[in-house]
Design an enzyme around this catalytic site. Structure first.
Site, PDB file in Angstrom:
ATOM      1  CG  ASP A 108      -0.363  -0.175   2.522  1.00  0.00           C
ATOM      2  OD1 ASP A 108       0.884  -0.189   2.609  1.00  0.00           O
ATOM      3  OD2 ASP A 108      -1.109  -0.309   3.515  1.00  0.00           O
ATOM      4  CB  SER A 109       4.548   1.736  -0.172  1.00  0.00           C
ATOM      5  OG  SER A 109       4.763   0.564  -0.941  1.00  0.00           O
ATOM      6  CE  LYS A 122       3.410  -5.986   3.883  1.00  0.00           C
ATOM      7  NZ  LYS A 122       2.956  -4.866   4.770  1.00  0.00           N
ATOM      8  CD  GLU A 142       0.684  -1.819   8.191  1.00  0.00           C
ATOM      9  OE1 GLU A 142       0.295  -1.081   9.112  1.00  0.00           O
ATOM     10  OE2 GLU A 142       1.189  -1.381   7.137  1.00  0.00           O
ATOM     11  CD  GLU A 146       8.380  -0.498   7.463  1.00  0.00           C
ATOM     12  OE1 GLU A 146       8.597   0.595   6.896  1.00  0.00           O
ATOM     13  OE2 GLU A 146       7.365  -1.187   7.234  1.00  0.00           O
TER      14      GLU A 146
END
Length: 283
Positions: free
Chosen positions: A46-47, A114, A116, A182
């Site tokens: 989603d970057s 993915k 979070e 991260e």
């Protein structure tokens, strides 16, 4: 044949296995380039909200936008494992997250989503895995929590480091097959990697994770405004692109482009006949 999750999992702890590599891609062309390299996996992150759409964070990215980009990446790749982020707008509660993950796999052909978050996600992760949806977790700095965490190294204190370890173990117990770490201290990432049976993929987390992930625009020098500490510019393609564009402008101005070989010709007699004014028919 597309790389499988099982094939990557076998490499954890194998003495002769190289660390896993993952790179973001957001469109057909970049996916083709990644797929033709030796990179193991593609992340449709989603970057893309920042590097492709110009947002200040990942938060505005919608599920439909993620699916749109992921489908293009899927068409451009045949070999690399494909992982897709569940965006913030679909992950605020369990039901929307499950529905989003289901749509992503059904509509894009991805192998995994993915997600979070740590221990508070375990029930959702377990439900997804039991439904046949592989899940990669994401701990440490989680971009969807930027307003809470800030963009800085996470888990440097004893309590937060202990919580990160607990979160990683909880995701493993819930059935996640890997976890991205991260912006966490290298020593902590190494400890988590040692403690887990599943894969750890680092970004700004040191060299002892089971693999690494980088953002396409960062590593190729295409996003020039800021160079994160956790990346390395392996190429400076932004400069190359700008140079090519300026060269194009200069050659058009000089009349050297387009040249003879950049066009096609036609029979002059055909052109002459085509250019004749049509005769008016007699009444």
């Amino acid at each position: 044949m597309r790389t499988s999750i099982t094939a990557l999992q076998r490499r954890k702890g194998a003495a002769d296995a190289a660390p896993i590599t993952m790179v973001t891609a957001y469109d057909y062309t970049s996916a083709r380039l990644v797929d033709s390299s030796n990179v193991d996996a593609i992340l449709v992150g989603d970057s893309l909200g920042m590097v492709m759409m110009g947002h200040e964070s990942t938060l505005p990215v919608t599920l439909d936008e993620m699916i749109h980009h992921a489908r293009a990446v899927r068409r451009g790749s045949e070999r690399a494992l494909l992982v897709v982020d569940v965006p913030f707008l679909s992950s605020t509660a369990e039901e929307p997250l499950v529905a989003a993950a289901t749509r992503i796999l059904a509509e894009t052909g991805a192998q995994s989503v993915k997600v979070e978050g740590g221990a508070h996600r375990t029930a959702t992760v377990r439900r997804l895995v039991e439904s046949g949806i592989p899940v990669m977790g994401h701990l440490g700095f989680t971009p969807q929590s930027v307003n809470t965490l800030g963009t800085r190294v996470q888990a440097r204190e004893e309590s937060t480091a202990r919580q990160l370890i607990a979160d990683a173990l909880a995701l493993q117990a819930a059935g996640a097959w890997a976890v991205v770490l991260e912006l966490v201290p290298s020593e902590l990432a190494a400890e988590v990697t040692r403690r887990l049976d599943i894969l750890t993929i680092g970004i700004g987390a040191g060299p002892e994770c089971d693999g690494q992930v980088q953002v396409w625009h960062d590593m190729l020098g295409l996003y020039e405004e800021f160079v994160p500490k956790h990346t390395r510019r392996f190429r400076t393609l932004g400069q190359e692109v700008r140079g090519a564009l300026n060269e194009y402008v200069a050659e058009v101005a000089a009349g050297t482009f387009p040249a003879e070989g950049n066009g096609s010709r036609m029979d002059p007699e055909v052109l002459a006949r085509a250019s004749q004014e049509p005769q008016e028919s007699e009444a």
